[in-house]
Design an enzyme around this catalytic site. Structure first.
Site, PDB file in Angstrom:
ATOM      1  N   ASP A 212       0.801  -1.274   0.167  1.00  0.00           N
ATOM      2  CA  ASP A 212       0.109   0.086   0.073  1.00  0.00           C
ATOM      3  C   ASP A 212       0.788   1.345  -0.307  1.00  0.00           C
ATOM      4  O   ASP A 212       1.992   1.283   0.519  1.00  0.00           O
ATOM      5  CB  ASP A 212      -1.058  -0.258   1.301  1.00  0.00           C
ATOM      6  CG  ASP A 212      -2.092   0.886   1.081  1.00  0.00           C
ATOM      7  OD1 ASP A 212      -2.174   1.370  -0.103  1.00  0.00           O
ATOM      8  OD2 ASP A 212      -2.722   0.908   2.089  1.00  0.00           O
TER       9      ASP A 212
ATOM     10  N   LEU B 258      11.209 -20.507  -4.889  1.00  0.00           N
ATOM     11  CA  LEU B 258      10.197 -19.620  -4.287  1.00  0.00           C
ATOM     12  C   LEU B 258       8.785 -19.887  -5.248  1.00  0.00           C
ATOM     13  O   LEU B 258       8.849 -19.797  -6.290  1.00  0.00           O
ATOM     14  CB  LEU B 258      10.741 -18.401  -4.338  1.00  0.00           C
ATOM     15  CG  LEU B 258       9.614 -17.184  -3.827  1.00  0.00           C
ATOM     16  CD1 LEU B 258       9.554 -17.106  -2.406  1.00  0.00           C
ATOM     17  CD2 LEU B 258       9.935 -15.723  -4.548  1.00  0.00           C
TER      18      LEU B 258
ATOM     19  N   HIS C 100       2.687   3.357  -9.015  1.00  0.00           N
ATOM     20  CA  HIS C 100       2.640   1.840  -9.145  1.00  0.00           C
ATOM     21  C   HIS C 100       3.837   1.492  -9.906  1.00  0.00           C
ATOM     22  O   HIS C 100       4.164   0.326  -9.676  1.00  0.00           O
ATOM     23  CB  HIS C 100       1.307   1.506  -9.787  1.00  0.00           C
ATOM     24  CG  HIS C 100       0.045   2.067  -9.418  1.00  0.00           C
ATOM     25  ND1 HIS C 100      -0.315   1.639  -7.890  1.00  0.00           N
ATOM     26  CD2 HIS C 100      -1.047   2.671  -9.648  1.00  0.00           C
ATOM     27  CE1 HIS C 100      -1.463   2.021  -7.594  1.00  0.00           C
ATOM     28  NE2 HIS C 100      -1.925   2.954  -8.958  1.00  0.00           N
TER      29      HIS C 100
HETATM   30  C1  FPP Z   1      -1.977   0.159  -3.242  1.00  0.00           C
HETATM   31  O1  FPP Z   1      -1.550   1.466  -3.306  1.00  0.00           O
HETATM   32  C2  FPP Z   1      -1.294  -0.766  -4.472  1.00  0.00           C
HETATM   33  C3  FPP Z   1      -2.319  -1.117  -5.284  1.00  0.00           C
HETATM   34  C4  FPP Z   1      -3.502  -1.145  -5.640  1.00  0.00           C
HETATM   35  C5  FPP Z   1      -1.591  -2.014  -6.570  1.00  0.00           C
HETATM   36  C6  FPP Z   1      -0.256  -2.688  -6.313  1.00  0.00           C
HETATM   37  C7  FPP Z   1       0.412  -2.803  -7.810  1.00  0.00           C
HETATM   38  C8  FPP Z   1       1.749  -2.720  -7.712  1.00  0.00           C
HETATM   39  C9  FPP Z   1       2.774  -2.364  -6.840  1.00  0.00           C
HETATM   40  C10 FPP Z   1       2.190  -2.942  -9.219  1.00  0.00           C
HETATM   41  C11 FPP Z   1       1.953  -4.279  -9.981  1.00  0.00           C
HETATM   42  C12 FPP Z   1       2.155  -5.418  -9.369  1.00  0.00           C
HETATM   43  C13 FPP Z   1       2.892  -6.211  -9.879  1.00  0.00           C
HETATM   44  C14 FPP Z   1       3.082  -7.641  -8.984  1.00  0.00           C
HETATM   45  C15 FPP Z   1       3.831  -6.045 -10.862  1.00  0.00           C
HETATM   46  P1  FPP Z   1      -2.547   2.603  -3.413  1.00  0.00           P
HETATM   47  O2  FPP Z   1      -2.835   3.265  -4.986  1.00  0.00           O
HETATM   48  O3  FPP Z   1      -3.880   2.315  -2.829  1.00  0.00           O
HETATM   49  O4  FPP Z   1      -1.784   3.929  -2.672  1.00  0.00           O
HETATM   50  P2  FPP Z   1      -2.439   4.873  -1.915  1.00  0.00           P
HETATM   51  O5  FPP Z   1      -3.302   4.294  -0.618  1.00  0.00           O
HETATM   52  O6  FPP Z   1      -1.148   5.677  -1.446  1.00  0.00           O
HETATM   53  O7  FPP Z   1      -3.617   5.730  -2.843  1.00  0.00           O
END
Ligand code: FPP
Length: 244
Positions: free
Chosen positions: A17, A128, A34
């Site tokens: 997050d 893994l 992201h």
């Molecule tokens: C939460 O941050 C994150 C996500 C909803 C997506 C996670 C995705 C990635 C790390 C990239 C793609 C994944 C892979 C496995 C290649 P948020 O957007 O909710 O952050 P915020 O709470 O600060 O708005």
């Protein structure tokens, strides 16, 4: 790697997050958060491999994430696709085995194809297990498992009394994986957000304010070290544990 080898977790699960906030803080669009998050994914996967963990589950896209603006969902799907395309050779070389949990049938066809291909190409690898939670929700997983079990009861294959924790586990997307020993959540919130509701029953929880794009090897090892110092009692008293 200098990490203490005793009492390492076998399976670590992560709620990644804080990508959006990371981007905001830098005056950048959310998608750049992201993108930066993908670098953290690569670093943590490498570290998990080096530690010889059995499994790493990453919450990459939740059932609730479909409610985000279409452009953000599309960018996330694009990032996932590129990540899988770029990592295939490395996964094969490093004996990483990909699996997923969640409603991957809801993902765009292009993403499903590359997912299926990566799963096939890495099937049989003994290193893994990288488990990506995609279009995943814990309640949805339990609901689907319940429906399948009910159908088996209705078909006369199983009596209600024969339903046990094992029969439920066997119907979950995570069938065959050990439960996570450690759950890490980055970004400062302290909640489960519908992640692995069954599997996290006895997991140790580790919350950090570090935003996911700033979470790398050093922060991952700090979480593992914190876990290694904990005593897991599984309902017993600490005296019972020191007696054995
Ligand atoms: C939460 O941050 C994150 C996500 C909803 C997506 C996670 C995705 C990635 C790390 C990239 C793609 C994944 C892979 C496995 C290649 P948020 O957007 O909710 O952050 P915020 O709470 O600060 O708005």
């Amino acid at each position: 790697m200098t990490q203490e080898q005793a009492n390492l977790p076998r399976h670590v699960a992560i709620i990644m997050d804080g990508n959006g906030r990371w981007a905001n803080q830098q005056g950048k669009p959310r998608i750049m958060g992201h993108q930066a998050g993908v670098r953290s994914v690569q670093e943590v996967v490498r570290c998990a491999r080096e530690l010889d963990l059995d499994a790493l589950t990453l919450y990459a896209f939740s059932t609730e994430n479909w409610r985000r603006p279409g452009a953000e969902v599309e960018s996330l799907m694009g990032l996932l696709q590129t990540y899988l395309e770029n990592q295939l050779d490395q996964m094969v070389q490093n004996r990483v085995r990909l699996r997923t949990c969640g409603r991957t049938d809801r993902l765009p066809a292009k993403v499903r194809r590359i997912l299926d291909n990566t799963i096939r190409e890495t099937d049989g690898n003994e290193g893994l297990i990288l488990n990506l939670a995609l279009s995943y929700g814990g309640r949805d997983e339990l609901l689907r498992a319940t429906r399948r079990l009910s159908s088996r009861v209705a078909a006369g294959e199983l009596t209600p009394e024969q339903i046990s924790e094992q029969t439920i586990e066997a119907e979950l997307d995570s069938a065959g994986l050990p439960d996570p020993d450690l759950l890490i959540r980055t970004g400062g919130e302290r909640r489960l957000s519908n992640f692995l509701l069954w599997q996290l029953s006895y997991s140790e929880l580790y919350f950090t304010r570090t935003l996911w794009p700033d979470f790398g090897r050093e922060q991952f090892l700090a979480a593992i070290t914190d876990y290694q110092q904990r005593q897991r009692r599984f309902g017993r008293t600490s005296e019972q544990l020191t007696d054995v």
